[in-house]
Scaffold this motif. Sequence first.
Motif, PDB file in Angstrom:
ATOM      1  N   PHE A  98      -5.155  -3.722  -1.102  1.00 49.44           N
ATOM      2  CA  PHE A  98      -5.393  -4.683   0.225  1.00 49.44           C
ATOM      3  C   PHE A  98      -6.277  -3.929   1.072  1.00 49.44           C
ATOM      4  N   VAL A  99      -7.104  -4.482   1.850  1.00 50.44           N
ATOM      5  CA  VAL A  99      -7.919  -3.789   2.751  1.00 50.44           C
ATOM      6  C   VAL A  99      -7.975  -4.457   4.161  1.00 50.44           C
TER       7      VAL A  99
ATOM      8  N   TRP B   6     -11.666   0.635   8.789  1.00 48.94           N
ATOM      9  CA  TRP B   6     -11.102   0.270   8.006  1.00 48.94           C
ATOM     10  C   TRP B   6      -9.789   1.228   7.258  1.00 48.94           C
ATOM     11  N   VAL B   7      -8.860   0.223   6.568  1.00 50.70           N
ATOM     12  CA  VAL B   7      -7.779   0.942   6.044  1.00 50.70           C
ATOM     13  C   VAL B   7      -7.324   0.137   4.675  1.00 50.70           C
ATOM     14  N   ALA B   8      -7.239   0.958   3.553  1.00 51.40           N
ATOM     15  CA  ALA B   8      -6.950   0.425   2.377  1.00 51.40           C
ATOM     16  C   ALA B   8      -5.606   0.900   1.754  1.00 51.40           C
ATOM     17  N   PHE B   9      -4.747   0.106   1.346  1.00 56.00           N
ATOM     18  CA  PHE B   9      -3.499   0.369   0.856  1.00 56.00           C
ATOM     19  C   PHE B   9      -3.237  -0.412  -0.473  1.00 56.00           C
ATOM     20  N   LYS B  10      -2.544   0.342  -1.283  1.00 56.61           N
ATOM     21  CA  LYS B  10      -2.244  -0.155  -2.938  1.00 56.61           C
ATOM     22  C   LYS B  10      -0.695  -0.665  -2.995  1.00 56.61           C
ATOM     23  N   GLN B  11      -0.307  -1.747  -3.376  1.00 55.51           N
ATOM     24  CA  GLN B  11       0.769  -2.420  -3.380  1.00 55.51           C
ATOM     25  C   GLN B  11       1.691  -1.669  -4.846  1.00 55.51           C
ATOM     26  N   GLN B  12       2.764  -1.314  -4.530  1.00 57.18           N
ATOM     27  CA  GLN B  12       3.567  -0.668  -5.497  1.00 57.18           C
ATOM     28  C   GLN B  12       4.539  -1.875  -5.964  1.00 57.18           C
ATOM     29  N   SER B  13       4.767  -1.420  -7.301  1.00 62.24           N
ATOM     30  CA  SER B  13       5.662  -2.471  -8.013  1.00 62.24           C
ATOM     31  C   SER B  13       7.192  -2.014  -7.610  1.00 62.24           C
TER      32      SER B  13
ATOM     33  N   SER C  21     -15.441   0.972  -7.482  1.00 61.62           N
ATOM     34  CA  SER C  21     -16.086   1.876  -6.683  1.00 61.62           C
ATOM     35  C   SER C  21     -16.452   1.826  -5.262  1.00 61.62           C
ATOM     36  N   ARG C  22     -16.517   0.572  -4.641  1.00 60.66           N
ATOM     37  CA  ARG C  22     -16.599   0.260  -3.247  1.00 60.66           C
ATOM     38  C   ARG C  22     -16.139  -0.672  -2.534  1.00 60.66           C
ATOM     39  N   LEU C  23     -15.959  -0.619  -1.382  1.00 57.56           N
ATOM     40  CA  LEU C  23     -15.220  -1.894  -0.311  1.00 57.56           C
ATOM     41  C   LEU C  23     -16.661  -2.321   0.339  1.00 57.56           C
ATOM     42  N   ARG C  24     -16.588  -3.540   0.587  1.00 61.38           N
ATOM     43  CA  ARG C  24     -17.693  -4.173   1.303  1.00 61.38           C
ATOM     44  C   ARG C  24     -17.238  -4.910   2.341  1.00 61.38           C
TER      45      ARG C  24
ATOM     46  N   VAL D  67      -0.575   6.016  -0.860  1.00 63.94           N
ATOM     47  CA  VAL D  67      -0.787   6.544   0.434  1.00 63.94           C
ATOM     48  C   VAL D  67      -1.930   5.919   0.890  1.00 63.94           C
ATOM     49  N   PRO D  68      -1.975   5.183   2.142  1.00 65.74           N
ATOM     50  CA  PRO D  68      -2.934   4.301   2.539  1.00 65.74           C
ATOM     51  C   PRO D  68      -4.281   5.300   3.068  1.00 65.74           C
ATOM     52  N   HIS D  69      -5.244   4.753   2.822  1.00 65.37           N
ATOM     53  CA  HIS D  69      -6.543   5.596   3.150  1.00 65.37           C
ATOM     54  C   HIS D  69      -7.284   4.685   4.241  1.00 65.37           C
TER      55      HIS D  69
END
Length: 254
Positions: A194-195, A247-254, A222-225, A165-167
Motif C-alpha cells: 500500500f502506498v 511517499w510512504v509504502a508498507f506491506k500488509q502482513q498476514s 520495480s517502481r512506484l508511479r 517495515v514501512p519505507h
Amino acid sequence: MTIELVDGKAGVAHISSEDKAIIHQAKFSKSDVVFDWGDAFKCTMGSANKATIGTGCASIQGLDWHITAAESVTISNGSQGMKRNDIICAHYHRDSKTGNELVELVVLKGTPNATAAADPTIPSGKILPGAVDAYMPLWRIPLDGITVGTPVRLFTPRWALWDSVPHCGLISTATDREGMVTADNPFRTTDGVFVLCQLCPNGMSDAAGKLFEAFFWDMTDSRLRFRIRRADNHEWVNDQQPVRVYWVAFKQQS
C-alpha cells in the motif's frame, strides 16, 4: 524460580521447546505462521494419489519447523459420483512418556458427499497448556469423483520482519510527458503493498499561482508511479513540471 534468562548460559541444558514457544508467540504471533522462504510449501500433484510439498519454513504455535527437501504425502482414491475435501496438515506430536517432539505431514480425509464437499474437522490442541497433538492446515485437496482438483492454499506466506517495515522517500524532479514521477519499489513486489503520497509545494519552481495535488497512480515490482494534477483547473500536468512528492509504502502482513 520463575525468572529465566532463556538465551543465557546456565551451566546445564535448560532451554526447552516451551521456552522458545512462549518467546516466539510473544514476539511474532500466537497463530500458525508460514514464512516466505524456499518454495513456501508449494503443493504439486504428481498423480491423483501423490501430493508433493516443497521446501519452506513455518511456526506452529510458536515452535519453528521447516522442510529442507520436498516431501510427499498420499491422497486416498476418490469415489465415483462423490465429492470430498482432504486437508494436508503439519502435525505436531509430543511423546507423553519421553517428551520427544516432532512435526510431520499428514492428510486429514474428508467425508464423501454426493452434493457438496466439506473440509474435515481439524483437531484442536494447544501445545503450551499440554496438548500432545496439534495440527496446522496447509493445503486443501478437492476431489470430484476420482478426479483431483487444483490444490487450494490455506495460508499466506509472511515476509521477513524487515520487509514489513514501512519505507518512505522524497521525489524531487520534473514530471514526464504524462505528468508522472517515479520511485523504486522497495518491496520488489506488488502483493499486499500500500502506498500513500503527499505533495510538498515548498521548493517547487514554476508553481506561483498554481495549485497542485499528487496521486499514487500504479506500481510494478520495480517502481512506484505518481501522477500530478492541477487542483485549480483539474488538468493533469504535462512534461517538465518540477515537483516534490513525499511517499510512504508498507506491506500488509498476514
